[in-house]
Design a protein around this motif. Structure first.
Motif, PDB file in Angstrom:
ATOM      1  N   LEU A 115       0.885  -1.163   0.000  1.00  0.00           N
ATOM      2  CA  LEU A 115       0.000   0.000   0.000  1.00  0.00           C
ATOM      3  C   LEU A 115       0.922   1.212   0.000  1.00  0.00           C
ATOM      4  CD1 LEU A 115      -3.142   0.619   2.251  1.00  0.00           C
ATOM      5  CD2 LEU A 115      -1.838   2.399   1.109  1.00  0.00           C
ATOM      6  N   PRO A 116       1.160   1.802  -1.166  1.00  0.00           N
ATOM      7  CA  PRO A 116       2.145   2.876  -1.255  1.00  0.00           C
ATOM      8  C   PRO A 116       1.654   4.179  -0.634  1.00  0.00           C
ATOM      9  CG  PRO A 116       1.102   2.526  -3.377  1.00  0.00           C
ATOM     10  CD  PRO A 116       0.581   1.451  -2.476  1.00  0.00           C
ATOM     11  N   ALA A 117       2.580   4.899   0.008  1.00  0.00           N
ATOM     12  CA  ALA A 117       2.249   6.234   0.490  1.00  0.00           C
ATOM     13  C   ALA A 117       1.898   7.131  -0.697  1.00  0.00           C
ATOM     14  CB  ALA A 117       3.429   6.818   1.276  1.00  0.00           C
ATOM     15  N   ASP A 118       2.558   6.885  -1.817  1.00  0.00           N
ATOM     16  CA  ASP A 118       2.316   7.617  -3.056  1.00  0.00           C
ATOM     17  C   ASP A 118       2.446   6.623  -4.206  1.00  0.00           C
ATOM     18  OD1 ASP A 118       2.697   9.074  -5.480  1.00  0.00           O
ATOM     19  OD2 ASP A 118       3.335  10.832  -4.355  1.00  0.00           O
ATOM     20  N   GLY A 119       1.326   6.294  -4.823  1.00  0.00           N
ATOM     21  CA  GLY A 119       1.334   5.277  -5.866  1.00  0.00           C
ATOM     22  C   GLY A 119       2.245   5.614  -7.027  1.00  0.00           C
ATOM     23  N   LYS A 120       2.199   6.847  -7.491  1.00  0.00           N
ATOM     24  CA  LYS A 120       3.028   7.253  -8.626  1.00  0.00           C
ATOM     25  C   LYS A 120       4.502   7.157  -8.282  1.00  0.00           C
ATOM     26  CE  LYS A 120       3.842  11.145 -11.783  1.00  0.00           C
ATOM     27  NZ  LYS A 120       3.435  12.536 -12.150  1.00  0.00           N
ATOM     28  N   ALA A 121       4.872   7.651  -7.097  1.00  0.00           N
ATOM     29  CA  ALA A 121       6.281   7.695  -6.707  1.00  0.00           C
ATOM     30  C   ALA A 121       6.874   6.310  -6.475  1.00  0.00           C
ATOM     31  CB  ALA A 121       6.446   8.545  -5.452  1.00  0.00           C
ATOM     32  N   LEU A 122       6.043   5.330  -6.124  1.00  0.00           N
ATOM     33  CA  LEU A 122       6.552   3.991  -5.831  1.00  0.00           C
ATOM     34  C   LEU A 122       6.403   3.017  -6.988  1.00  0.00           C
ATOM     35  CD1 LEU A 122       6.428   5.154  -2.832  1.00  0.00           C
ATOM     36  CD2 LEU A 122       6.219   2.771  -2.168  1.00  0.00           C
ATOM     37  N   THR A 123       5.966   3.513  -8.126  1.00  0.00           N
ATOM     38  CA  THR A 123       5.772   2.641  -9.280  1.00  0.00           C
ATOM     39  C   THR A 123       7.061   1.903  -9.656  1.00  0.00           C
ATOM     40  OG1 THR A 123       3.984   4.010 -10.164  1.00  0.00           O
ATOM     41  CG2 THR A 123       5.107   2.554 -11.714  1.00  0.00           C
ATOM     42  N   GLN A 124       8.189   2.598  -9.629  1.00  0.00           N
ATOM     43  CA  GLN A 124       9.457   1.988 -10.055  1.00  0.00           C
ATOM     44  C   GLN A 124       9.855   0.808  -9.177  1.00  0.00           C
ATOM     45  OE1 GLN A 124      11.326   2.410 -12.838  1.00  0.00           O
ATOM     46  NE2 GLN A 124       9.594   3.701 -13.475  1.00  0.00           N
ATOM     47  N   VAL A 125       9.612   0.916  -7.861  1.00  0.00           N
ATOM     48  CA  VAL A 125       9.986  -0.197  -6.998  1.00  0.00           C
ATOM     49  C   VAL A 125       9.026  -1.376  -7.185  1.00  0.00           C
ATOM     50  CG1 VAL A 125       8.704   0.354  -4.868  1.00  0.00           C
ATOM     51  CG2 VAL A 125      10.960  -0.727  -4.722  1.00  0.00           C
ATOM     52  N   GLY A 126       7.790  -1.092  -7.570  1.00  0.00           N
ATOM     53  CA  GLY A 126       6.863  -2.156  -7.934  1.00  0.00           C
ATOM     54  C   GLY A 126       7.349  -2.884  -9.175  1.00  0.00           C
ATOM     55  N   LEU A 127       7.812  -2.118 -10.170  1.00  0.00           N
ATOM     56  CA  LEU A 127       8.377  -2.703 -11.389  1.00  0.00           C
ATOM     57  C   LEU A 127       9.623  -3.528 -11.052  1.00  0.00           C
ATOM     58  CD1 LEU A 127       8.040   0.373 -13.763  1.00  0.00           C
ATOM     59  CD2 LEU A 127       6.900  -1.824 -14.076  1.00  0.00           C
ATOM     60  N   GLN A 128      10.428  -3.016 -10.117  1.00  0.00           N
ATOM     61  CA  GLN A 128      11.641  -3.721  -9.709  1.00  0.00           C
ATOM     62  C   GLN A 128      11.310  -5.095  -9.129  1.00  0.00           C
ATOM     63  OE1 GLN A 128      14.098  -1.393  -7.045  1.00  0.00           O
ATOM     64  NE2 GLN A 128      15.221  -3.196  -6.328  1.00  0.00           N
ATOM     65  N   ALA A 129      10.284  -5.145  -8.304  1.00  0.00           N
ATOM     66  CA  ALA A 129       9.874  -6.416  -7.701  1.00  0.00           C
ATOM     67  C   ALA A 129       9.363  -7.387  -8.768  1.00  0.00           C
ATOM     68  CB  ALA A 129       8.805  -6.173  -6.645  1.00  0.00           C
ATOM     69  N   MET A 130       8.505  -6.885  -9.646  1.00  0.00           N
ATOM     70  CA  MET A 130       7.944  -7.746 -10.690  1.00  0.00           C
ATOM     71  C   MET A 130       9.041  -8.296 -11.599  1.00  0.00           C
ATOM     72  SD  MET A 130       4.557  -8.027 -10.413  1.00  0.00           S
ATOM     73  CE  MET A 130       3.877  -8.296 -12.058  1.00  0.00           C
TER      74      MET A 130
END
Length: 346
Positions: A115-130
C-alpha cells in the motif's frame, strides 16, 4: 487516507463478503451421473499448503483507517499455518518506503503486498519487484503502471459518494425543496474529488434535492469540528449532511451537539467503530456511514497466498486470480449495523 483508485474490477461486498469467502474452498454441485470437469482450476482454501513468505509494506499508520489496514493484514496472516508475514514499520516518506520494499525484495519474499504512500512515486519499486520475479499485490493506492503489479485490490471512492447520495436521496425523496450540505476531505486529494463527484451524480436522480453548501476539511477531528461549525453558522436550515470521513466526523458531531442542532440527518464515510456505535445507539443525527473497508488488507493477504501457491480464486472458472478487485462501498445503517460492527476500526 486512501487515495483515488480509478480501476473498476470485479465487485465484491465489503465485510459481507469476507476474504475467507472470497478464497474459500470449492464446493461441488455435480451429481453422481455428471462428473466434474477434469480441468477445474484449484482454488485457494484454508487447508495448509506450500509455505509462502509475504512481504507487507504500507504507509505510516497515522490515521484510524491505516492502522486498521495493518491490523487486518497481521490477523489474516496468522490464520494460515503456511504463511510467514514480513511486515515493515511503515513510512509516509517515499524514499524510506522504497528502501523498505527493496529490503523485502533482497530477502527474496515470495509475494509482496504494497500500500504505497504515493502510488506514482513507488511505481518503479513495484516494477523492480515484478522484474525480480516477485508478484506484487497493489493495495488501494494504485501504481502508475499496470506492469508494476500482478493484482490490484482496493476501494471505490466514487462509489462511496454515489451510495451516500442515493441513501440521502431515498430518505428525502418525498420532501419538497430538500437541502443538503457536504463536509468533504482534503481538496488537493483526488479521492476527495471522486467522493464529491459520486455524491453529485447520485443527487441528479432526485430533482427535489439541492446541494446548498460544501466545505473541505482535513480528515482530522479538529478540522471536522471547525469546518462543521462554519457550515452550521452559514446554513440555518438543511435536511442532510454527507461527511466524507468518520474521523473528522467525530469533530463534526461535537460541533453539531454544541450548536444544539438535530434537525437533519448525517451520513459518514469509511466505517469507523465510533460511527457504527453511534448509528446503533440511534441517539444522534448520524444515521449511516458508507464503507471504505480496511478488510481489503485481509483480502490482499489471501490473494498473495493464492499467488504464492499458484492457485486461483475458488468459485471462479479461471486458473489465476483476477487482475483487479474493486470493493463495494456498502451503506451501514441501523438495519444492518450489527453485521458490520466487527469490521469497525478505531
Amino acid at each position: 487516507m486512501p487515495e483515488l483508485t480509478s480501476r473498476r474490477g470485479l465487485l465484491f461486498g465489503t465485510a459481507a463478503v469476507s476474504a475467507g469467502v472470497l478464497l474459500a474452498g470449492c464446493t461441488s454441485n455435480d451429481t453422481d451421473d455428471e462428473p466434474a470437469a477434469s480441468n477445474q482450476p484449484a482454488g485457494a482454501d484454508d487447508k495448509p499448503g506450500k509455505q509462502v513468505t509475504i512481504g507487507f509494506a504500507g504507509p505510516q499508520a497515522d490515521h484510524g483507517w491505516l492502522n486498521a489496514i495493518n491490523d487486518n493484514a497481521k490477523s489474516r496472516a496468522k490464520k494460515y499455518q503456511d504463511v510467514t508475514l514480513e511486515i515493515t514499520e511503515g513510512s509516509n516518506d517515499t524514499a524510506a518506503q522504497i528502501g523498505q520494499i527493496e529490503t523485502l525484495i533482497n530477502k527474496k519474499v515470495d509475494v509482496l503486498v504494497v500500500l504505497p504512500a504515493d502510488g506514482k512515486a513507488l511505481t518503479q519499486v513495484g516494477l523492480q519487484a515484478m522484474r525480480a520475479g516477485i508478484p506484487v499485490v497493489n493495495l488501494d493506492r494504485i501504481f502508475n503502471s499496470p506492469q508494476a503489479y500482478r493484482c490490484w485490490i482496493g476501494g471505490d471512492n466514487f462509489g462511496m459518494g454515489l451510495n451516500a447520495g442515493h441513501y440521502i436521496g431515498e430518505q428525502l425523496k418525498d420532501k419538497k425543496n430538500a437541502k443538503v450540505i457536504e463536509l468533504a476531505g482534503l481538496d488537493n486529494l483526488e479521492l476527495t474529488k471522486q467522493r464529491t463527484a459520486g455524491f453529485d451524480a447520485a443527487l441528479k436522480n432526485y430533482p427535489n434535492i439541492k446541494k446548498v453548501a460544501r466545505q473541505a476539511a482535513d480528515f482530522t477531528v479538529e478540522s471536522g469540528q471547525a469546518k462543521m461549525s462554519q457550515l452550521l453558522q452559514a446554513q440555518s436550515k438543511f435536511d442532510a449532511l454527507w461527511n466524507h470521513d468518520d474521523d473528522q466526523g467525530v469533530g463534526a458531531l461535537r460541533a453539531i451537539e454544541q450548536a444544539g442542532r438535530d434537525d437533519f440527518l448525517m451520513v459518514g464515510g469509511a466505517g469507523a467503530l465510533s460511527a457504527m456505535q453511534a448509528i446503533e445507539s440511534d441517539n444522534s443525527v448520524l444515521k449511516a456511514t458508507v464503507l471504505y473497508p480496511p478488510t481489503m488488507a485481509a483480502s490482499a493477504i489471501d490473494l498473495a497466498r493464492a499467488l504464492g501457491q499458484a492457485k486461483g480464486v475458488s468459485g471462479l472458472a479461471e486458473f489465476e486470480i483476477p487482475t483487479s478487485l474493486t470493493l463495494y462501498s456498502a451503506v451501514v445503517d441501523k438495519e444492518n449495523v450489527k453485521t458490520y460492527l466487527p469490521t469497525g476500526f478505531k
